[in-house]
Design an enzyme around this catalytic site. Sequence first.
Site, short mmCIF file in Angstrom:
data_model
loop_
_atom_site.label_atom_id
_atom_site.label_comp_id
_atom_site.label_asym_id
_atom_site.label_seq_id
_atom_site.Cartn_x
_atom_site.Cartn_y
_atom_site.Cartn_z
N GLU A 79 47.22 83.39 135.95
CA GLU A 79 47.05 82.74 137.26
C GLU A 79 48.30 81.98 137.69
OE1 GLU A 79 43.44 80.40 137.56
OE2 GLU A 79 44.06 79.58 139.48
N LYS A 259 36.73 73.82 136.08
CA LYS A 259 37.47 75.09 136.02
C LYS A 259 38.96 74.80 136.07
CE LYS A 259 39.36 79.16 137.37
NZ LYS A 259 40.75 79.37 137.81
N ASP A 275 40.15 80.78 119.03
CA ASP A 275 39.05 81.48 119.69
C ASP A 275 38.72 80.71 120.98
OD1 ASP A 275 36.54 82.33 120.52
OD2 ASP A 275 35.77 82.55 118.49
N HIS A 372 45.54 65.54 158.92
CA HIS A 372 46.38 64.68 159.77
C HIS A 372 47.13 65.50 160.81
CE1 HIS A 372 46.78 60.78 157.24
NE2 HIS A 372 45.56 61.06 157.62
P1 NDP Z 1 38.80 82.00 108.47
O1 NDP Z 1 37.60 82.76 108.09
O2 NDP Z 1 40.07 82.75 108.61
O3 NDP Z 1 38.92 80.82 107.42
C1 NDP Z 1 40.01 80.00 107.34
C2 NDP Z 1 40.48 79.97 105.91
O4 NDP Z 1 41.74 79.36 105.86
C3 NDP Z 1 39.60 79.12 105.04
O5 NDP Z 1 38.52 79.85 104.53
C4 NDP Z 1 40.55 78.70 103.95
O6 NDP Z 1 40.40 79.56 102.87
C5 NDP Z 1 41.92 78.90 104.55
N1 NDP Z 1 42.70 77.66 104.62
C6 NDP Z 1 43.99 77.54 104.26
N2 NDP Z 1 44.41 76.28 104.45
C7 NDP Z 1 43.38 75.58 104.92
C8 NDP Z 1 43.21 74.22 105.32
N3 NDP Z 1 44.20 73.33 105.22
N4 NDP Z 1 42.01 73.84 105.80
C9 NDP Z 1 41.01 74.71 105.92
N5 NDP Z 1 41.10 76.00 105.55
C10 NDP Z 1 42.28 76.44 105.05
O7 NDP Z 1 38.60 81.23 109.82
P2 NDP Z 1 37.49 80.23 110.24
O8 NDP Z 1 36.49 80.01 109.15
O9 NDP Z 1 38.19 79.03 110.77
O10 NDP Z 1 36.77 81.00 111.41
C11 NDP Z 1 37.41 81.21 112.64
C12 NDP Z 1 37.17 82.64 113.07
O11 NDP Z 1 35.77 82.89 113.16
C13 NDP Z 1 37.74 82.91 114.44
O12 NDP Z 1 38.40 84.15 114.38
C14 NDP Z 1 36.50 83.03 115.31
O13 NDP Z 1 36.75 83.89 116.39
C15 NDP Z 1 35.48 83.58 114.38
N6 NDP Z 1 34.06 83.36 114.65
C16 NDP Z 1 33.60 82.49 115.60
C17 NDP Z 1 32.25 82.33 115.81
C18 NDP Z 1 31.77 81.34 116.82
O14 NDP Z 1 32.55 80.56 117.34
N7 NDP Z 1 30.48 81.30 117.14
C19 NDP Z 1 31.27 83.10 115.03
C20 NDP Z 1 31.87 83.92 114.03
C21 NDP Z 1 33.21 84.06 113.87
P3 NDP Z 1 40.38 79.04 101.36
O15 NDP Z 1 39.92 77.62 101.36
O16 NDP Z 1 39.42 79.96 100.69
O17 NDP Z 1 41.78 79.18 100.90
#
Ligand code: NDP
Length: 418
Positions: A79, A259, A275, A372
């Site tokens: 946009e 918006k 996301d 105006h």
């Molecule tokens: P991920 O599944 O990619 O998980 C993030 C991973 O990052 C963690 O499991 C962790 O793995 C690792 N990690 C590394 N460093 C850190 C840190 N400092 N703090 C936290 N985690 C860390 O992503 P999310 O769980 O965040 O999920 C987001 C995704 O889910 C997006 O793609 C979204 O689109 C999607 N989604 C959204 C939904 C919704 O909004 N309703 C529903 C379903 C999916 P570890 O600790 O094992 O190393």
Amino acid sequence: MKGFEKYYRKSWPERLSVLEHENKLTKTEIQQLEKSALAPELGETQIENFITQFSLPEGLGLNFVINGKEYLVPMVTEEPSVIAGASHGAAIVKKAGGFTAESEQRAMRGQVIIENVSNVAELKKEIEDFAPALLQTAIEAHPSIVKRGGGPLQLVVRVLDHDLLSVDMIIDTKEAMGANMINTMLEAVAAKLRSDLQVDVLMAILSNFTTECLVTASCEIPVESLAKENLSGKEIAQKIVQASRVAQLDPYRATTHNKGIMNGIDAAVIASGNDWRAIEAAIQSYAAKDGHYRGLSTWQIKGEQLVGQLRIPVPVGSVGGSIGLVPLVQLNSTLRQEQDARELENIIASVGLAQNLAALYALVTDGIQKGHMNLQMKSLAASVGASGAEVSQVIKRLKKLPQQDAAAAKKILYEIRN
Ligand code: NDP
């Protein structure tokens, strides 16, 4: 359309050739898809049925001073005026010392919905007593987040109806937005509830209504600095306050007000690789948190200052999802120079407030200016003797002239009458 069967199992070149064989696209059009796919291997890992990459322009939001630090804000939007608006709003605030922003709490909420409950009060109490075991189950389902200093914090049971309960778990997901880790924990909790308390679980999933992940951006602008042309700063500030009031009262206006805020927020969120549907859902639902959809920002005059505030949930992560996968997302993070997800929240909320300021400023000034000018021209036409339909004819032709004065109005009226 036989070629589309098991489409997801085909390779990228196979998928493209199906489009040609099924007479959906010409060879030249397929080449266009190929040309647009700048990183097909990446696209294939991100989504299903991948055919190409769809690009959006990215620009830089400038002048963002937040908590004393100046940021470049990459913004992705199709946009026009969004980035100019955000940068203009941020420039006004920069002159006044910049934004203050604070991420208040950073936790997410997940739900296990229980159905067919015969006595909700009794089951609520039973689950509350069982909370320590459920929290432990959640920890065991994703222990690495606990090692990072996060994990499940609290369990809250809410009665939704005479037969429905929501078992909410509040979870600290640290640097991640956490959807996947929350869902993993919730499914384990759901299984535990089923096996140990024999309840009927309808579903288990995170909530995008993230009331435990709030950030507040605010700014204070000296009223006199808002002056523009023949409008005093005080007049403009008062109009902005009034516009803010209307957005609190009227959902028709509030939707457009919000918006405008989301124009900037979405653009910054997309550039961050988060996301943006989740952020939209969180923020839009927060606008209706008290049962009435309202403007997300508020503007007030305090002494000689116009004070703006935007308090919204911004459940973004600095890791997870596609953040680590897309090189441009990493580069954007380098541009922003944020340290962590909380700082990113601060930036995003400030972008929303800057965008809102720019929109309201333009609305209340240009609208007033136009009014105006129209009024001025009306009286000009009347002053040279135009009446009835002649008035609008004179105004129409006057508007096209560089010199809109009495002599010009007189000449136009003469031409109309002769
Ligand atoms: P991920 O599944 O990619 O998980 C993030 C991973 O990052 C963690 O499991 C962790 O793995 C690792 N990690 C590394 N460093 C850190 C840190 N400092 N703090 C936290 N985690 C860390 O992503 P999310 O769980 O965040 O999920 C987001 C995704 O889910 C997006 O793609 C979204 O689109 C999607 N989604 C959204 C939904 C919704 O909004 N309703 C529903 C379903 C999916 P570890 O600790 O094992 O190393």
